[in-house]
Design an enzyme around this catalytic site. Structure first.
Site, mmCIF file in Angstrom:
data_model
loop_
_atom_site.group_PDB
_atom_site.id
_atom_site.type_symbol
_atom_site.label_atom_id
_atom_site.label_comp_id
_atom_site.label_asym_id
_atom_site.label_seq_id
_atom_site.Cartn_x
_atom_site.Cartn_y
_atom_site.Cartn_z
ATOM 1 N N ASN A 192 1.655 40.617 -15.611
ATOM 2 C CA ASN A 192 1.687 39.782 -16.673
ATOM 3 C C ASN A 192 0.438 39.651 -18.331
ATOM 4 O O ASN A 192 -0.361 40.234 -17.539
ATOM 5 C CB ASN A 192 1.252 37.991 -16.611
ATOM 6 C CG ASN A 192 -0.501 38.249 -16.189
ATOM 7 O OD1 ASN A 192 -0.338 38.628 -15.890
ATOM 8 N ND2 ASN A 192 -0.675 36.777 -15.331
ATOM 9 N N ILE A 193 0.866 40.042 -20.204
ATOM 10 C CA ILE A 193 0.358 40.065 -19.813
ATOM 11 C C ILE A 193 0.109 39.363 -21.740
ATOM 12 O O ILE A 193 0.796 38.987 -22.362
ATOM 13 C CB ILE A 193 1.019 41.530 -21.420
ATOM 14 C CG1 ILE A 193 1.765 42.849 -19.940
ATOM 15 C CG2 ILE A 193 0.664 42.422 -22.179
ATOM 16 C CD1 ILE A 193 2.590 43.721 -20.207
ATOM 17 N N GLU A 194 -0.980 38.931 -21.705
ATOM 18 C CA GLU A 194 -1.887 37.713 -22.698
ATOM 19 C C GLU A 194 -1.699 38.644 -24.437
ATOM 20 O O GLU A 194 -2.311 39.562 -24.058
ATOM 21 C CB GLU A 194 -2.597 36.950 -22.208
ATOM 22 C CG GLU A 194 -2.068 36.938 -21.110
ATOM 23 C CD GLU A 194 -3.407 35.975 -20.333
ATOM 24 O OE1 GLU A 194 -4.846 35.870 -20.639
ATOM 25 O OE2 GLU A 194 -2.811 34.629 -19.030
ATOM 26 N N CYS A 243 5.358 37.210 -18.893
ATOM 27 C CA CYS A 243 4.920 36.951 -17.449
ATOM 28 C C CYS A 243 5.273 38.236 -17.277
ATOM 29 O O CYS A 243 6.003 38.959 -17.952
ATOM 30 C CB CYS A 243 5.908 35.972 -17.035
ATOM 31 S SG CYS A 243 5.353 34.176 -17.524
ATOM 32 N N GLU A 273 7.034 38.475 -14.643
ATOM 33 C CA GLU A 273 8.989 38.735 -13.982
ATOM 34 C C GLU A 273 9.436 39.338 -14.685
ATOM 35 O O GLU A 273 10.036 40.157 -14.316
ATOM 36 C CB GLU A 273 9.461 37.437 -13.816
ATOM 37 C CG GLU A 273 8.357 36.652 -12.591
ATOM 38 C CD GLU A 273 7.136 35.280 -12.503
ATOM 39 O OE1 GLU A 273 6.841 36.047 -13.667
ATOM 40 O OE2 GLU A 273 7.280 34.833 -12.267
ATOM 41 N N CYS A 324 7.602 30.472 -13.617
ATOM 42 C CA CYS A 324 7.521 29.500 -14.749
ATOM 43 C C CYS A 324 9.558 29.492 -14.902
ATOM 44 O O CYS A 324 9.680 30.671 -14.423
ATOM 45 C CB CYS A 324 6.623 29.586 -15.589
ATOM 46 S SG CYS A 324 7.005 30.755 -16.470
ATOM 47 N N CYS A 328 10.334 32.314 -16.830
ATOM 48 C CA CYS A 328 11.718 33.221 -16.006
ATOM 49 C C CYS A 328 12.190 32.907 -15.009
ATOM 50 O O CYS A 328 13.008 33.563 -14.536
ATOM 51 C CB CYS A 328 9.924 34.332 -15.290
ATOM 52 S SG CYS A 328 8.913 35.037 -16.265
#
Ligand code: THU
Length: 129
Positions: free
Chosen positions: A42-44, A53, A55, A86, A89
């Site tokens: 995940n990359i915020e 996310c 995935e 989620c 995804c």
């Protein structure tokens, strides 16, 4: 690749997660029908809605390299309960491989195995259009 190796790859990706806001790492390892494996984390973003996310990171890497049929994905989290994908995804993966296997890991590294179709009953796809 064995399921164990795929799990190890997903777990390794926890360290790549960019999570300054949630501090909730997720790692994914996506195996395509031809055996190719793509990983993701995940990359915020400070603009929260832009977060991607683990995935979808893996799926976007695979699709952009020409691999869009998936056999299975391992999703690793450090939560007590299994780290389920989620809704976004689920829908994203369903577009390409509704019958793929989804293997979710918890922090004890126990596994829960499902099909994407089980996670997405009555899913929406291109046949409706
Ligand atoms: N997250 C994922 O990477 N995959 C999921 O399916 C659940 C949520 C991430 C997004 C965000 O960076 C953090 O977990 C907390 O929501």
């Amino acid at each position: 690749m064995s399921e164990h190796e795929l799990m190890r790859k997903a777990i390794e990706m926890l360290d790549r997660a960019y999570i300054p806001y949630s501090h909730f790492p997720v790692g994914a390892a996506l195996e395509c029908e031809d055996g190719t494996v793509y990983t993701g984390c995940n990359i915020e973003n400070s603009s929260f809605g832009l977060t991607i996310c683990a995935e979808r990171t893996a799926a976007v890497k695979a699709i952009s390299e020409g691999h869009s049929k998936f056999r299975r994905i391992v999703i690793a989290g450090n939560s007590k309960d299994f780290c389920y994908p989620c809704g976004a995804c689920r829908q994203f993966l369903y577009e390409f491989s509704p019958d793929m296997e989804v293997i979710c890991l918890n922090r004890a590294r126990e596994a829960k195995r499902m099909t994407l179709r089980e996670l997405m009953p009555c899913g929406f796809d291109s046949t409706f259009l």
